[in-house]
Scaffold this active site. Structure first.
Site, PDB file in Angstrom:
ATOM      1  N   GLY A   1       0.905  -1.153  -0.015  1.00 31.92           N
ATOM      2  CA  GLY A   1       0.024   0.037   0.208  1.00 31.92           C
ATOM      3  C   GLY A   1       1.006   1.280   0.154  1.00 31.92           C
ATOM      4  O   GLY A   1       0.789   2.116   0.828  1.00 31.92           O
ATOM      5  N   HIS A   2       1.932   1.308  -1.182  1.00 27.95           N
ATOM      6  CA  HIS A   2       2.791   2.388  -0.924  1.00 27.95           C
ATOM      7  C   HIS A   2       3.631   2.333  -2.350  1.00 27.95           C
ATOM      8  O   HIS A   2       3.633   1.130  -2.858  1.00 27.95           O
ATOM      9  CB  HIS A   2       3.706   2.499   0.281  1.00 27.95           C
ATOM     10  CG  HIS A   2       4.270   1.224   0.549  1.00 27.95           C
ATOM     11  ND1 HIS A   2       5.603   0.915  -0.150  1.00 27.95           N
ATOM     12  CD2 HIS A   2       4.294   0.462   1.455  1.00 27.95           C
ATOM     13  CE1 HIS A   2       6.117  -0.043   0.513  1.00 27.95           C
ATOM     14  NE2 HIS A   2       5.263  -0.583   1.064  1.00 27.95           N
TER      15      HIS A   2
END
Ligand code: TYD
Length: 135
Positions: free
Chosen positions: A51-52
């Site tokens: 998630g990055h």
């Protein structure tokens, strides 16, 4: 587009009656020098990691045990890779949003990384990521 640089890289598998051995040597196969190694394990079922995106960090992900999926997104295209063998891995270039999900029980994700840990290299907000890649 960054996602086109991301690809599965096969590693050697040295097999004999005692089992398999796979080696990753710095300066061979991966397009960067390895500065850091970390691994994810004991990931509870149903949980997503990642998630990055990274500004400058490249990495190589290997399912050392079990399996998981890696969803890559460069702001224009998305691609999902399933990793489930210790003799290949996924090269993830800079400026690619990644999410790791669908971890099997006992899965271990090895990550060979081009940089030392630096929080400033992370883009953790998806809208911020989209703005930057589309700018
Ligand atoms: P995080 O980036 O959320 O992990 P993932 O990419 O798997 O979702 O990292 C979890 C925590 O670990 C966060 O507080 C940062 C820290 N961390 C380090 O201290 N060093 C590292 O090399 C990494 C990858 C994470």
């Amino acid at each position: 587009m960054s996602i086109e640089k991301c690809r599965i890289i096969e590693l050697s598998k040295i097999h004999d009656v005692r089992g398999n051995l796979t080696v990753v040597e710095n300066g061979k196969l991966l397009p960067y020098d390895i500065k850091r190694v970390y691994y994810l394990y004991d990931v509870p079922g149903g949980v997503a990691r990642g998630g990055h995106a990274h500004v400058a960090t490249e990495q190589f992900l290997v399912a050392m045990s079990g399996s998981f999926d890696v969803v890559l997104d460069d702001g224009f295209r998305k691609k999902t890779f399933s990793l489930n063998r210790a003799y290949y891995g996924l090269y993830v270039s800079t400026m690619v949003w990644r999410e790791l999900n669908n971890f099997s029980s006992g899965a271990v994700c090895l990550s060979l990384v081009s940089t030392l840990y630096l929080e400033d290299d992370y883009i953790r907000d998806y809208q911020d990521f989209i703005t930057r890649v589309r700018a």
